[in-house]
Design a protein around this motif. Structure first.
Motif, PDB file in Angstrom:
ATOM      1  N   LEU A  88      63.705  46.056  -7.576  1.00 22.26           N
ATOM      2  CA  LEU A  88      64.203  45.772  -6.259  1.00 22.26           C
ATOM      3  C   LEU A  88      63.658  45.646  -5.439  1.00 22.26           C
ATOM      4  O   LEU A  88      64.041  45.428  -4.155  1.00 22.26           O
ATOM      5  CB  LEU A  88      65.630  45.559  -6.280  1.00 22.26           C
ATOM      6  N   GLN A 108      60.454  41.417  -4.908  1.00 23.78           N
ATOM      7  CA  GLN A 108      61.486  40.521  -5.394  1.00 23.78           C
ATOM      8  C   GLN A 108      62.472  41.112  -4.796  1.00 23.78           C
ATOM      9  O   GLN A 108      63.638  40.093  -5.046  1.00 23.78           O
ATOM     10  CB  GLN A 108      61.100  41.230  -7.140  1.00 23.78           C
ATOM     11  N   GLY A 109      62.974  42.250  -4.708  1.00 26.26           N
ATOM     12  CA  GLY A 109      64.263  42.490  -3.974  1.00 26.26           C
ATOM     13  C   GLY A 109      64.450  41.291  -2.743  1.00 26.26           C
ATOM     14  O   GLY A 109      65.739  40.770  -2.582  1.00 26.26           O
TER      15      GLY A 109
END
Length: 160
Positions: A88, A108-109
């Motif tokens: 993340l 993604q985070g």
């Protein structure tokens, strides 16, 4: 009502009517909601707060994030290691201090934060809609004042 009668009433009032109790109940309800929403995304409240802080501030050290999230540096170190293992965030050595790691939000985070934030924001909108604009403004002002008093009494407790 004179001051002594007013004080007598306050002292006899049930605990659930006290201002501190009402603030605590509101905070507990808010946290319970957020924790339930965030759990569906595999996040804790601290992890969500880290993602939010990084999205707003950019790269931050563990010490900065610990202060921002109100946790110890040791706790933040564990949180950041966990978040890095979940991919993340990423951490890189600070260009200024070789022993300091700077955490930044990765794609993604950011995606996870955006999804979770949309659900958290539903409650924010519901609360906003529960008040007229002037009530909302007054409530925000009153809560800020209460926070100032609480903070002042926490950092410098009154002497008995």
């Amino acid at each position: 009502m004179n001051l002594s009668l007013e004080w007598e009433y306050v002292m006899q009032a049930p605990a659930e009517e006290s201002l501190c109790t009402r603030i605590r109940r509101s905070e507990q309800a808010l946290m319970a909601h957020h924790e339930a929403v965030l759990r569906t995304y595999g996040l804790t409240m601290t992890q969500y707060t880290v993602l939010l802080a990084l999205s707003r501030e950019g790269g931050m050290s563990g010490a900065q994030l610990a202060r921002s999230c109100g946790v110890t540096q040791q706790s933040m170190s564990s949180v950041l290691a966990n978040m890095e293992s979940k991919d993340l965030i990423r951490r890189e050595t600070s260009p200024v201090h070789a022993k300091v790691q700077i955490a930044t939000l990765n794609d993604q985070g950011r995606t996870l934060l955006d999804r979770a934030y949309q659900e958290v924001d539903i409650l924010e909108q519901a609360l906003t809609d529960a008040f007229t604009p002037s009530e909302h403004a007054a409530l925000c002002t009153l809560l800020e004042r209460a926070t100032t008093v609480l903070t002042r009494h926490t950092t410098t407790p009154p002497t008995p």
